[in-house]
Design an enzyme around this catalytic site. Sequence first.
Site, PDB file in Angstrom:
ATOM      1  CD  GLN A  74      14.757 -24.184  42.840  1.00  0.00           C
ATOM      2  OE1 GLN A  74      14.858 -23.887  44.020  1.00  0.00           O
ATOM      3  NE2 GLN A  74      14.316 -25.359  42.430  1.00  0.00           N
ATOM      4  N   GLY A  91      22.184   3.808  68.524  1.00  0.00           N
ATOM      5  CA  GLY A  91      21.386   2.974  69.415  1.00  0.00           C
ATOM      6  C   GLY A  91      19.934   3.392  69.438  1.00  0.00           C
ATOM      7  CG  LEU A  92      15.890   3.624  66.693  1.00  0.00           C
ATOM      8  CD1 LEU A  92      15.299   4.786  67.487  1.00  0.00           C
ATOM      9  CD2 LEU A  92      15.702   3.833  65.198  1.00  0.00           C
ATOM     10  CD  GLU A 127      19.269   1.884  57.971  1.00  0.00           C
ATOM     11  OE1 GLU A 127      18.782   2.929  57.508  1.00  0.00           O
ATOM     12  OE2 GLU A 127      20.482   1.636  57.947  1.00  0.00           O
ATOM     13  CD  GLU A 155      14.640   1.253  74.135  1.00  0.00           C
ATOM     14  OE1 GLU A 155      13.666   0.820  74.790  1.00  0.00           O
ATOM     15  OE2 GLU A 155      15.197   2.343  74.375  1.00  0.00           O
ATOM     16  N   PRO A 156      14.950  -4.099  72.967  1.00  0.00           N
ATOM     17  CG  PRO A 156      16.109  -5.209  74.679  1.00  0.00           C
ATOM     18  CD  PRO A 156      15.868  -3.848  74.099  1.00  0.00           C
TER      19      PRO A 156
END
Length: 385
Positions: free
Chosen positions: A340, A125-126, A367, A128-129
């Site tokens: 394509q 958990g890194l 990442e 954030e909103p």
Amino acid sequence: MNRHELSTEHADLRAAVEEFARTEVAPVIGDFYERGAFPYGIVAKMGRMGLFGLPFPEEYGGMGGDYFALCLALEELARVDSSVAITLEAGVSLGAMPIHRFGSREQKEAYLPALCRGEALGAFGLTEPDGGSDAGATKTTAHVAEGQWVINGTKAFITNSGTDITSLVTVTAVTGEREGGGPEISAILVPAGTPGFTVGQHYSKVGWNASDTNELVFDGCRVPEANLVGERGRGYAQFLRILDEGRIAIAALSVGLAQGCVDESVRYARERRAFGHSIGAYQAIQFKIADMESRAHTARLAYYDAASRMLAGEPFKRQAAIAKLVASNAAMDNAREATQVFGGYGFMNDFPVGRFYRDAKILEIGEGTSEVQRMLIARDLGLPA
């Protein structure tokens, strides 16, 4: 590891994962993808193959291999599907690796065996909103009260965080202030099901639809003080190391997607006929596919080089950023060109290139965005921050 050749062990692993992806993943993953369903059966088979334990010591249930072995597995999986590949990548490099690199012996003994077997998944958990690339602006907080960490805050876009087999999330939180000012950021292990820890919304995504991605909410969540991962105040430095390694893994996954686009385009160009010939006979298509193969090959050499430097104990931050930048660009460019080549069929989700096109963009974001990679490369060259 020779920087351009595979050892016998690595070659055998690559071949085994290639066969697994072709025979076990490819025939069924489209259905999971369209339903937005997590492929528990496939993950269990990957666990039995030892893929989740590849870079971890046998002492904790791992395979005793190295990080390059993980990268080879990711490349072969992503040639077929990126949702399965990112589940493995996040489970290993973000879920289990922080515990392996920085955790206490008790934490390793408690969590690594199940993670290595693929019977459990970990998450990191890194993000954030209000903070993606600016991870140093973490707003989640944690303080010690009566021998426990009390955590409050929200994390966003967290992979593997809400499955039925998720066992833990390692979260970064502000735990104080550093000498001289600035936030002190630490990493804390939170087991799934801890009161005050809620798995929030499951995102509706453009791609990676068969992988698990959720918002996490911590509201007075309490865990033992011993759940600190590594040293207090070293959480920021720890996740930078984890992300440096993870960028090599994401580069390998990106190469897999780029190569999968080549595979599908060559097959289709041989079969599809227009104006009396297979479209592969036309130079416009040949040149397009030749450029795609060139991009995939070049990106592969970049992540091989970064991985070899890492395993040799040499500095690899710049090479990891280059590999991630080059490979994610290759994936995005090849996905566009493959669509394509397929024409109208490339816009249909019935064909793998439709999934590849939807999956490719996130590789330039997750990442570390492409802009962040360029910033890291420039700083490592000595340009001012």
